[in-house]
Motif scaffolding. Structure first.
Motif, short mmCIF file in Angstrom:
data_model
loop_
_atom_site.label_atom_id
_atom_site.label_comp_id
_atom_site.label_asym_id
_atom_site.label_seq_id
_atom_site.Cartn_x
_atom_site.Cartn_y
_atom_site.Cartn_z
N GLY A 1 49.88 -19.35 31.16
CA GLY A 1 48.92 -18.27 30.95
C GLY A 1 49.53 -16.88 31.08
O GLY A 1 49.08 -15.94 30.47
N GLY A 2 50.57 -16.77 31.90
CA GLY A 2 51.11 -15.45 32.17
C GLY A 2 52.47 -15.20 31.59
O GLY A 2 52.65 -14.33 30.74
N TRP B 1 52.40 -16.61 42.66
CA TRP B 1 51.17 -16.40 41.88
C TRP B 1 50.22 -17.59 42.07
O TRP B 1 49.03 -17.44 42.32
N SER C 1 52.85 -15.74 27.92
CA SER C 1 52.01 -14.82 27.12
C SER C 1 52.77 -13.57 26.71
O SER C 1 52.40 -12.91 25.75
N MET D 1 52.35 -9.87 37.19
CA MET D 1 53.06 -9.39 35.99
C MET D 1 53.36 -7.89 36.10
O MET D 1 54.46 -7.45 35.77
N ILE E 1 46.55 -10.85 28.90
CA ILE E 1 45.76 -11.20 30.09
C ILE E 1 44.90 -10.01 30.52
O ILE E 1 43.72 -10.17 30.81
N PHE F 1 34.86 -15.27 24.49
CA PHE F 1 35.88 -14.63 23.66
C PHE F 1 35.67 -14.85 22.16
O PHE F 1 36.56 -14.55 21.37
N PHE G 1 42.36 -23.34 29.52
CA PHE G 1 41.81 -22.08 29.02
C PHE G 1 42.92 -21.04 28.92
O PHE G 1 43.07 -20.35 27.89
N ASP H 1 35.96 -17.33 20.44
CA ASP H 1 36.99 -18.20 19.85
C ASP H 1 36.31 -19.53 19.50
O ASP H 1 36.15 -20.42 20.34
N MET I 1 44.82 -19.39 25.24
CA MET I 1 44.80 -17.97 24.85
C MET I 1 46.10 -17.57 24.16
O MET I 1 46.21 -16.51 23.58
N LEU I 2 47.10 -18.41 24.29
CA LEU I 2 48.43 -18.05 23.81
C LEU I 2 48.73 -18.69 22.47
O LEU I 2 48.31 -19.80 22.20
N LEU J 1 39.28 -12.59 16.46
CA LEU J 1 39.76 -13.97 16.45
C LEU J 1 39.30 -14.73 15.21
O LEU J 1 40.03 -15.55 14.67
#
Lengths: 334, 258
Positions: A240-241, B202, A244, B177, B4, A99, A51, A101, A55-56, B81
């Motif tokens: 994810g982070g 993290w 991104s 972040m 995010i 979302f 997931f 999507d 998103m990226l 989207l």
């Protein structure tokens, strides 16, 4: 590669739902037979991982396009084809609901295009044969890249077929395919490299967790089960982070393909559009005096009809506000 | 705001909407789910030149947003989207379908323009219908409705776990972040040398939280199936979807709107 509801006709959507449901039924049966309670949390973590990565968008150098991870190949290498497929269904459903999507009606298409090829074709026809005599770093890289490229090509081809069969675009098949496939080849390569990096890390940490590798050949793990789950979450965190931050603002592959074609195509219209529009003319005339001038040509719709429709919508919108007003009044009175 | 943070905000907004005390939230989830699916089904089943009945079909999302006290802005934001994709698919049609089907004043209207318009409307409506559903129904309730429709237990649990783990991971990721950016203000993104330590921390925190959630579920009696109190079916739960379905059927099959 997520398809929206507007791109599929009900017949196509229904057919793909039936096919995807069949594959899901087989998967559920297999997972039940395994009866491994530990698998459920791993499926949850892996689902969240995919997931996050989906998103990226990853920019593809030199094309002006970008793509995002499909994740099916990675899930099948970790969980096997059946558990991977079910996890992907969960991911696609949550993405669609939370979302927007991908569409709810197009979910069957999306499951087939992204989950079925990635999990079943990728795992059974590519990953398993390559890993038959044990896994090495080179084999994992080869299987990941090959698997991602081939399954993404199949998915892109299916998107083309489903859109054309739905009749929502006038684009010729050859032109559509010629623009869809190359861009998804590049996306597949990018996905393959990222998948390979994650799987090589898992292989070095806990090789026994990779699916389809002979147990005798597996190396002793350096991390515990819990540690490996943590490692997977690290990979999720990276994708994810950290990545991104470099997420692309370019359109994705499908959008790019269409943009390229629209800018260059000059083909003439053909097919039954004329006859269909003529049929519509006969039934659309709430205010015929305001209809289009050229009644001899095939009139697709009429100005009067649109005005009438807008009036109906306006009345309903007013009624909705009135409904809310009186409901609030009632509530405050009680 | 990074992607995010945006996703977390969107998720939080949805959860707040789902927890409201509102009559639409209290409707039975099965009825709302089936209504949404059937609405989308009927909308996409219209012929590509049928603009008029499609415009009338906008009554459902309008009612949902107004009566449900939902923000049109949020609904439109969710189109980001699918909007480019739908636009690009539709934008081909005027190039290939050049049959002139009418005139507005002195401006000719081609079949391609009409079909482009209908594709866009179908895209908008389907997104708005799903938003109305998810803004008034929690994922737990949707899974409950899906279980009534015989969705396998294992799949329902995986969907719920993905939903919970994702939220936890995303919040942890966002906090790290922010901390990194505050300590390295002039760097464009995270330096590759910092990825290991940064993401490792993290990960540990995310996994601690995720395991806590799963263990909490076990402590609260989770035995492999989720227990949701059976929802009573009221008359309104049946009437609401039936009235709408009759209205959709009238627009779709009566021929009154063309």
């Amino acid at each position: 590669m997520h398809m929206a509801d507007a791109l599929v006709a009900p017949a196509v959507a229904g057919t793909m739902y039936v096919l995807s449901t069949g594959a899901a039924g087989v998967s559920v049966k297999k997972v039940r037979e395994e009866n491994d309670p530990k698998k459920i949390p791993v499926m949850g973590v892996m689902g969240a991982f995919v997931f996050a990565t989906q998103m990226l968008n990853f920019t593809i150098p030199g094309t002006g396009s970008s793509g995002h991870l499909c994740g099916g190949m990675m899930l099948s290498a970790m969980l096997g084809p059946c558990a991977g497929f079910l996890t992907m269904i969960g991911v696609l459903l949550v993405q669609c609901l939370l979302f927007a999507d991908g569409g709810l009606l197009a979910l069957g298409c999306n499951i087939w295009n992204m989950a079925f090829y990635g999990c079943f074709v990728g795992a059974l026809l590519i990953w398993k044969p390559i890993m038959k005599k044990g896994a090495t770093r080179a084999k994992i890289i080869l299987a990941s890249i090959l698997g991602c490229v081939l399954t993404l090509q199949m998915g892109a081809f299916s998107v083309t077929l489903e859109t054309l069969l739905s009749g929502v675009t006038e684009l010729p098949f050859s032109v559509f395919v010629a623009t869809m496939q190359p861009i998804h080849l590049a996306i597949g390569l990018v996905e393959g490299l990222i998948t390979a990096a994650v799987l090589v890390f898992v292989h070095e940490a806990r090789p026994e967790l990779l699916w389809g590798i002979g147990e005798g050949k597996a190396k002793e793990g350096k991390l515990s089960f819990k540690g490996t789950i943590v490692a997977l979450a690290v990979a999720a965190a990276i994708c994810g982070g950290a990545i991104s931050l470099f997420a692309s603002s370019f359109p994705d592959g499908l959008e790019w393909s269409m943009e390229q074609v629209a800018g260059t195509s000059e083909l003439e219209a053909e097919g039954g559009a004329y006859e269909t529009a003529a049929g519509i003319q006969e039934t659309t005339s709430l205010l015929p005096d305001y209809a289009f001038k050229d009644s001899e040509s095939a009139v697709g719709t009429s100005f009067s009809g649109i005005v009438g429709a807008l009036v109906v919508v306006g009345v309903c919108v007013g009624a909705s506000y009135a409904f809310r007003f009186f409901r609030k009044k009632d509530k405050s009175a009680t | 705001m990074n992607s995010i943070e945006k996703n977390i905000n969107e998720l939080n907004k949805l959860q707040n909407l789902q927890q409201r005390s509102h009559w639409m939230n209290e409707l039975h989830p099965l009825g709302k789910l089936l209504l949404s699916v059937l609405y989308i089904f009927i909308v996409v089943s219209f012929d590509k030149y049928k603009v008029v009945p499609l415009i009338v079909m906008s009554v459902y999302p309008f009612f949902g947003f107004i009566a449900g006290e939902l923000s049109f802005k949020e609904g439109i934001y969710r189109m980001r989207l699918i909007l480019p994709l739908v636009l690009f698919v539709g934008i081909f049609n005027p190039f290939f379908d050049k049959q002139i089907v009418g005139m507005i004043g002195s401006v000719p209207v081609t079949g391609g323009v009409l079909s482009m318009f209908t594709v866009m409307l179908k895209g908008f409506y389907s997104v708005l219908a799903v938003y109305i559903l998810i803004a008034t129904t929690s994922i737990d309730d949707i899974c409950y409705a899906l279980r009534i429709l015989h969705l396998p237990k294992v799949l329902a649990i995986v969907i719920l776990l993905i939903y919970r783990y994702f939220g936890i991971m995303a919040i942890e990721a966002d906090r790290i972040m922010t901390a990194y950016k505050l300590r390295a203000p002039h760097q464009n993104g995270i330096h590759y040398k910092a990825w290991g330590t940064l993401v490792g921390q993290w990960l540990l925190r995310s996994m601690d939280r995720a395991e806590n959630v799963y263990e909490s579920m076990l402590l609260r009696g989770f035995t492999g199936d989720f227990r949701i109190r059976k929802k009573k079916v009221r008359i309104a739960d049946i009437l609401y979807p039936i009235i709408w379905l009759l209205a959709f059927a009238f627009v779709r099959y009566s021929g009154f709107f063309g």
